[in-house]
Motif scaffolding. Structure first.
Motif, PDB file in Angstrom:
ATOM      1  N   VAL A 112      -3.629 -40.751 -17.886  1.00  0.00           N
ATOM      2  CA  VAL A 112      -2.420 -40.269 -17.214  1.00  0.00           C
ATOM      3  C   VAL A 112      -2.181 -41.051 -15.928  1.00  0.00           C
ATOM      4  CG1 VAL A 112      -3.584 -38.411 -15.935  1.00  0.00           C
ATOM      5  CG2 VAL A 112      -1.149 -38.199 -16.503  1.00  0.00           C
ATOM      6  N   HIS A 113      -3.261 -41.555 -15.286  1.00  0.00           N
ATOM      7  CA  HIS A 113      -3.104 -42.387 -14.094  1.00  0.00           C
ATOM      8  C   HIS A 113      -2.329 -43.662 -14.442  1.00  0.00           C
ATOM      9  CE1 HIS A 113      -6.464 -39.785 -13.039  1.00  0.00           C
ATOM     10  NE2 HIS A 113      -6.289 -40.103 -11.779  1.00  0.00           N
ATOM     11  N   GLN A 114      -2.688 -44.295 -15.545  1.00  0.00           N
ATOM     12  CA  GLN A 114      -2.008 -45.521 -15.952  1.00  0.00           C
ATOM     13  C   GLN A 114      -0.552 -45.248 -16.309  1.00  0.00           C
ATOM     14  OE1 GLN A 114      -4.907 -46.392 -19.022  1.00  0.00           O
ATOM     15  NE2 GLN A 114      -5.640 -48.197 -17.904  1.00  0.00           N
ATOM     16  N   PHE A 115      -0.322 -44.116 -16.963  1.00  0.00           N
ATOM     17  CA  PHE A 115       1.034 -43.742 -17.349  1.00  0.00           C
ATOM     18  C   PHE A 115       1.919 -43.544 -16.114  1.00  0.00           C
ATOM     19  CE2 PHE A 115       4.100 -40.305 -18.121  1.00  0.00           C
ATOM     20  CZ  PHE A 115       4.851 -40.874 -19.136  1.00  0.00           C
ATOM     21  N   ILE A 116       1.458 -42.733 -15.161  1.00  0.00           N
ATOM     22  CA  ILE A 116       2.265 -42.437 -13.973  1.00  0.00           C
ATOM     23  C   ILE A 116       2.385 -43.674 -13.078  1.00  0.00           C
ATOM     24  CG2 ILE A 116       2.349 -41.057 -11.858  1.00  0.00           C
ATOM     25  CD1 ILE A 116       1.340 -38.701 -13.437  1.00  0.00           C
ATOM     26  N   ARG A 117       1.363 -44.505 -13.069  1.00  0.00           N
ATOM     27  CA  ARG A 117       1.452 -45.737 -12.276  1.00  0.00           C
ATOM     28  C   ARG A 117       2.572 -46.631 -12.798  1.00  0.00           C
ATOM     29  NH1 ARG A 117      -3.564 -49.971 -11.169  1.00  0.00           N
ATOM     30  NH2 ARG A 117      -2.379 -51.529  -9.994  1.00  0.00           N
ATOM     31  N   GLN A 118       2.718 -46.714 -14.111  1.00  0.00           N
ATOM     32  CA  GLN A 118       3.778 -47.536 -14.685  1.00  0.00           C
ATOM     33  C   GLN A 118       5.153 -46.909 -14.463  1.00  0.00           C
ATOM     34  OE1 GLN A 118       4.396 -50.428 -15.837  1.00  0.00           O
ATOM     35  NE2 GLN A 118       6.451 -49.982 -16.610  1.00  0.00           N
ATOM     36  N   PHE A 119       5.241 -45.591 -14.627  1.00  0.00           N
ATOM     37  CA  PHE A 119       6.533 -44.916 -14.515  1.00  0.00           C
ATOM     38  C   PHE A 119       6.594 -44.078 -13.233  1.00  0.00           C
ATOM     39  CE2 PHE A 119       5.752 -45.458 -19.127  1.00  0.00           C
ATOM     40  CZ  PHE A 119       6.758 -46.395 -19.363  1.00  0.00           C
ATOM     41  N   SER A 120       6.265 -44.725 -12.144  1.00  0.00           N
ATOM     42  CA  SER A 120       6.201 -44.047 -10.852  1.00  0.00           C
ATOM     43  C   SER A 120       7.582 -43.672 -10.329  1.00  0.00           C
ATOM     44  CB  SER A 120       5.485 -44.926  -9.832  1.00  0.00           C
ATOM     45  OG  SER A 120       6.159 -46.168  -9.683  1.00  0.00           O
ATOM     46  N   ASP A 121       8.643 -44.120 -11.002  1.00  0.00           N
ATOM     47  CA  ASP A 121      10.001 -43.797 -10.571  1.00  0.00           C
ATOM     48  C   ASP A 121      10.475 -42.447 -11.107  1.00  0.00           C
ATOM     49  OD1 ASP A 121       9.943 -44.813 -13.195  1.00  0.00           O
ATOM     50  OD2 ASP A 121      12.055 -45.426 -13.082  1.00  0.00           O
ATOM     51  N   LEU A 122       9.670 -41.784 -11.935  1.00  0.00           N
ATOM     52  CA  LEU A 122      10.077 -40.494 -12.492  1.00  0.00           C
ATOM     53  C   LEU A 122      10.256 -39.479 -11.363  1.00  0.00           C
ATOM     54  CD1 LEU A 122       7.681 -40.329 -15.576  1.00  0.00           C
ATOM     55  CD2 LEU A 122      10.099 -41.002 -15.554  1.00  0.00           C
ATOM     56  N   SER A 123      11.364 -38.748 -11.393  1.00  0.00           N
ATOM     57  CA  SER A 123      11.698 -37.826 -10.294  1.00  0.00           C
ATOM     58  C   SER A 123      10.761 -36.626 -10.230  1.00  0.00           C
ATOM     59  CB  SER A 123      13.140 -37.346 -10.448  1.00  0.00           C
ATOM     60  OG  SER A 123      14.037 -38.435 -10.370  1.00  0.00           O
TER      61      SER A 123
END
Length: 246
Positions: free
Chosen positions: A33-44
């Motif tokens: 999940v760290h890798q996922f959120i790091r890539q899509f860090s623009d999610l509101s």
């Protein structure tokens, strides 16, 4: 002199990918999940359908909890300290949560409980791009993607993050020689789209001082995705079907 066969220790990381194009989801092993959120860090914001995070905000209409962009680091830190099963999806604005119908709310609860959907889980009001589900040990992760390009970007990001981490151990050498790190592009990930539908093991290793390779091996349909990384030695005995050179 014969070329030395690679050992498990010679690889930097492994990622199992199995795409279900019809239902818009991908099964992963080796992603976090760290890798996922790091890539899509623009999610509101992230709506938490299944979690144990105690500092989340609460939405009265849905009786569900959520975290906003500024809380992501704290949320990830808590997950690292107390791993748990997760089910979450992104959304744009809390006001949109208040527009979800009883049927849509029921569908969200079904996803969290069954780890499957009644229909494609992309909601007009939420404008969500993903639904993310993983088990406590992150041995298997299921992600629903609205847009296939986001899948390509995520896979590329996972390997690029690993290359960057590997390079940190030689940071002084890189600075001295002005080395630019190789990068896996989303276009190169997309080029192998036909093979992801059968399930592939992608294995990253360092080929030379400034070059990397990703071996790709098609795996049998009857394997259990959550056991792939535990059976690496067995899978790596099979010659790679393809090599992506970076």
């Amino acid at each position: 002199m014969a070329k030395k066969e690679k050992e498990i220790e010679d690889y930097i990381t492994h990622l199992y990918v199995h795409v279900n194009e019809i239902e818009h989801f991908v099964l992963f092993s080796g992603i976090s999940v760290h890798q996922f959120i790091r890539q899509f860090s623009d999610l509101s914001a992230l709506l938490l359908l299944k979690h144990q995070y105690e500092e989340a905000s609460f939405n009265i209409h849905t009786q569900l909890e959520f975290v906003v962009h500024g809380q992501y680091n704290r949320f990830l830190k808590d997950f690292t300290e107390r791993p748990t099963a997760l089910c979450l999806l992104d959304f744009t604005d809390e006001r949109k949560l208040n527009m979800l119908s009883p049927q849509e709310q029921a569908e969200l609860l079904y996803i969290a409980h069954k780890k499957e959907t009644l229909r494609l889980p992309f909601y007009h009001h939420l404008q969500n791009r993903f639904v993310y589900l993983t088990d406590e040990g992150e041995q298997i992760t299921k992600i629903y993607f609205r847009d296939t390009e986001d899948f390509n970007l995520l896979v590329a990001s996972v390997f690029n993050q690993q290359i960057s981490e590997k390079a940190k151990s030689t940071a002084f050498w890189r600075k001295k020689n002005n080395i630019v790190l190789p990068e896996l592009t989303s276009k190169k990930v997309e080029a192998y789209a036909d093979y992801y539908e059968d399930g592939v093991l992608m294995s990253l290793y360092k080929m030379g001082k400034t070059s990397y390779g990703i071996e790709m091996r098609s795996l049998p349909e009857n394997i259990f995705p959550d056991e792939v990384l535990g059976d690496l030695k067995l899978h790596l005995e099979k010659p790679a079907d393809f090599l992506i050179e970076l």
